[in-house]
Design an enzyme around this catalytic site. Structure first.
Site, mmCIF file in Angstrom:
data_model
loop_
_atom_site.group_PDB
_atom_site.id
_atom_site.type_symbol
_atom_site.label_atom_id
_atom_site.label_comp_id
_atom_site.label_asym_id
_atom_site.label_seq_id
_atom_site.Cartn_x
_atom_site.Cartn_y
_atom_site.Cartn_z
ATOM 1 N N LYS A 174 0.843 -1.205 0.000
ATOM 2 C CA LYS A 174 0.000 0.000 0.000
ATOM 3 C C LYS A 174 0.878 1.254 0.000
ATOM 4 C CE LYS A 174 -3.805 -2.445 2.267
ATOM 5 N NZ LYS A 174 -4.597 -2.736 3.463
ATOM 6 N N GLN B 1 -4.423 -1.757 9.675
ATOM 7 C CA GLN B 1 -4.384 -3.071 9.036
ATOM 8 C C GLN B 1 -4.959 -4.133 9.975
ATOM 9 O OE1 GLN B 1 -3.564 -3.483 5.864
ATOM 10 N NE2 GLN B 1 -3.912 -5.680 5.905
ATOM 11 N N ASP C 16 -10.908 2.726 4.278
ATOM 12 C CA ASP C 16 -11.185 1.279 4.195
ATOM 13 C C ASP C 16 -12.691 1.018 4.109
ATOM 14 O OD1 ASP C 16 -9.089 -0.551 4.047
ATOM 15 O OD2 ASP C 16 -8.578 -0.325 6.177
HETATM 16 N N1 GUN Z 1 -6.936 -7.030 6.180
HETATM 17 C C1 GUN Z 1 -7.330 -7.739 5.099
HETATM 18 N N2 GUN Z 1 -7.851 -6.926 4.160
HETATM 19 C C2 GUN Z 1 -7.782 -5.681 4.652
HETATM 20 C C3 GUN Z 1 -8.158 -4.400 4.146
HETATM 21 O O1 GUN Z 1 -8.694 -4.242 3.042
HETATM 22 N N3 GUN Z 1 -7.906 -3.347 4.967
HETATM 23 C C4 GUN Z 1 -7.337 -3.481 6.187
HETATM 24 N N4 GUN Z 1 -7.148 -2.384 6.920
HETATM 25 N N5 GUN Z 1 -6.985 -4.651 6.692
HETATM 26 C C5 GUN Z 1 -7.203 -5.735 5.918
#
Ligand code: GUN
Length: 292
Positions: free
Chosen positions: A52, A96, A119
């Site tokens: 990311k 995350q 998110d």
């Molecule tokens: N863990 C698995 N997928 C995601 C996501 O799209 N965002 C976040 N913050 N954590 C995740």
């Protein structure tokens, strides 16, 4: 059979985002800024967050990675979020997941300012999604819609079957595919671990989204010939012969399923890359929402 190549589709979106960012910078303004919080050192989470951050840089966005130890207290994490909420130089915040067991995920998600919830996990964002109001769409379902759009796969009137009801993928995906939006308007069946005779349902799917996190769960006998298959799985499976000691497996047994499909996403190189494109689009949207 069309291979729905996430590299090609995400690259096209990233080029658009890069152009938009260059225009912002040449107007003398600061670019969009994403702050990511990573708690602990889970290998997969490390990889996702690093990707990311890297993609932010490639697009010209600012990014801040905040690393916290696995034993950080819930209140210390809440304090960090509060700090980012009130920082006008930060447009998007993500924490995350998964978080260590001593931290309540729902408390953390609800602490994020919904205006910065790139998110789309906050209940306010989720509620808006259900009602068809403008909001941040969770990055993976958003990425899947962008994938359908890139390859111009029509969805209207089709039967979409989604396996998995998580707040991150399956449930929002089922809502979006049933919504009256471009690349929606499907009749949707949402299946989960208590669905009896799953294969009988998946065999009716014109569009099948597999988001249950079980490697190679979807086999050829579960597919309607000519289906569009979207594989959301990314599980690390131990493999001593691989350089890293593991291989990434999707939820679909690709080799046997692919020949039956009109179109299918590969793993890796499919939905995962689109997820990041969705996140970056949300971050630009957050920036535009509070600077316009
Ligand atoms: N863990 C698995 N997928 C995601 C996501 O799209 N965002 C976040 N913050 N954590 C995740």
């Amino acid at each position: 059979m069309t291979l729905l190549d996430g590299k090609i589709a995400s690259q096209a979106i990233k080029e658009q985002l890069k152009t938009a960012t260059q225009a912002i910078i040449s107007n003398g303004k600061r670019p969009p800024h994403l702050a990511a919080i990573l708690v602990g050192n889970d290998g997969a989470s490390e990889t996702y967050v690093a990707s990311k951050v890297k993609n932010c840089e490639e697009t010209g966005f600012l990014s801040t990675l905040i690393r916290l130890p696995a034993d950080v207290t819930e209140s210390d994490l809440l304090e960090k979020i509060s700090h980012l909420n009130s920082d006008s130089g930060v447009d998007g915040i993500l924490v995350q997941l998964p978080l260590p067991r001593h931290i309540r995920e729902s408390v953390i998600i609800q602490a994020i300012n919904p205006d910065k919830d790139v998110d789309g996990f906050h209940p306010i964002s989720a509620g808006k999604l259900v009602q068809g109001l403008p909001t941040f769409i969770p990055a993976t379902p958003y990425g899947i819609l962008l994938m359908l759009e890139h390859f111009q796969l029509s969805t209207k009137g089709k039967h979409a079957v989604v396996i998995g009801r998580s707040n991150i993928v399956g449930r929002p995906m089922s809502i979006l595919l049933s919504s009256n939006i471009p690349f929606g308007n499907c009749t949707v069946t949402l299946c989960h671990s208590h669905t009896p005779d799953l294969a009988a349902i998946t065999r009716q799917a014109d569009i099948l989204v597999a988001a249950l996190g079980k490697p190679e769960f979807v086999t050829a006998d579960m597919i309607k010939p000519g289906a569009i298959v979207i594989d959301v799985g990314i599980t690390r499976v131990a493999d001593p012969s691989a350089k890293k000691g593991f291989r990434i497996k999707g939820d679909v047994a690709f080799q046997e399923v692919a020949p039956l499909c009109e179109a299918i996403t590969p793993v890796p190189g499919g939905v995962g890359l689109m997820t990041i494109a969705g996140l970056l689009k949300n971050t630009l949207q957050a920036y535009q929402n509070h600077t316009s």
